[in-house]
Motif scaffolding. Structure first.
Motif, mmCIF file in Angstrom:
data_model
loop_
_atom_site.group_PDB
_atom_site.id
_atom_site.type_symbol
_atom_site.label_atom_id
_atom_site.label_comp_id
_atom_site.label_asym_id
_atom_site.label_seq_id
_atom_site.Cartn_x
_atom_site.Cartn_y
_atom_site.Cartn_z
ATOM 1 N N SER A 147 55.925 -9.228 54.987
ATOM 2 C CA SER A 147 55.373 -9.149 53.659
ATOM 3 C C SER A 147 56.048 -8.093 52.722
ATOM 4 O O SER A 147 56.678 -7.314 53.230
ATOM 5 N N TYR A 148 56.124 -8.600 51.594
ATOM 6 C CA TYR A 148 57.059 -7.646 50.453
ATOM 7 C C TYR A 148 55.963 -7.309 49.504
ATOM 8 O O TYR A 148 54.991 -7.887 49.062
ATOM 9 N N ASN A 164 55.575 -4.571 59.773
ATOM 10 C CA ASN A 164 55.337 -5.987 60.178
ATOM 11 C C ASN A 164 56.150 -6.583 61.323
ATOM 12 O O ASN A 164 56.054 -7.656 61.827
ATOM 13 N N GLU A 195 55.143 -13.758 62.822
ATOM 14 C CA GLU A 195 54.533 -13.272 61.537
ATOM 15 C C GLU A 195 55.585 -12.948 60.394
ATOM 16 O O GLU A 195 56.551 -12.216 60.678
ATOM 17 N N GLN A 196 55.407 -13.575 59.137
ATOM 18 C CA GLN A 196 56.338 -13.513 58.262
ATOM 19 C C GLN A 196 56.272 -11.881 57.717
ATOM 20 O O GLN A 196 55.071 -11.657 57.569
ATOM 21 N N LYS A 238 60.272 -4.624 51.705
ATOM 22 C CA LYS A 238 59.429 -5.168 52.781
ATOM 23 C C LYS A 238 58.625 -4.157 52.993
ATOM 24 O O LYS A 238 58.675 -2.903 53.255
ATOM 25 N N GLN A 239 57.317 -4.605 53.452
ATOM 26 C CA GLN A 239 56.290 -3.966 53.803
ATOM 27 C C GLN A 239 56.384 -3.304 55.249
ATOM 28 O O GLN A 239 56.848 -4.017 56.237
#
Length: 96
Positions: A41-42, A32, A38-39, A28-29
């Motif tokens: 991001s990976y 976020n 907001e979904q 997982k980034q």
């Protein structure tokens, strides 16, 4: 060879090339969670490479662990989950 332990947030692409299974693992980034709606991001973290026999053994062992966790009530199946290991529908097997 040194031993290491890696943590990844989710598996990604799984493909077979020349009799070898490649499993991409994603992280997982960070940062976020502060953005509502907001979904996450990976990003690619690591690739696990296994022989076909090792992949099948891992699949069998993971299936046994998942069945045990389900029997203990730690996991529950939701409509659309496939006990044969095929991809679950959105929502998948969830933790209580």
């Amino acid at each position: 060879m040194s031993n290491s332990i890696s943590f990844h947030d989710m598996p990604g692409n799984i493909k077979v090339e020349n009799g070898v299974v490649h499993i991409d693992l994603y992280d997982k980034q960070p940062g976020n969670a502060a953005q509502p709606g907001e979904q996450p991001s990976y990003v690619f973290g690591e690739r696990l490479v296994l022989s076909l026999p090792a992949f099948l053994q891992m699949f069998q062992m993971m299936s046994q662990v998942a069945a045990k966790l389900e029997a203990e009530g730690v996991l529950r199946r939701v409509p659309g989950d496939q006990p044969d290991g095929s991809a679950p529908a959105a929502g998948g097997t969830a933790a209580n």
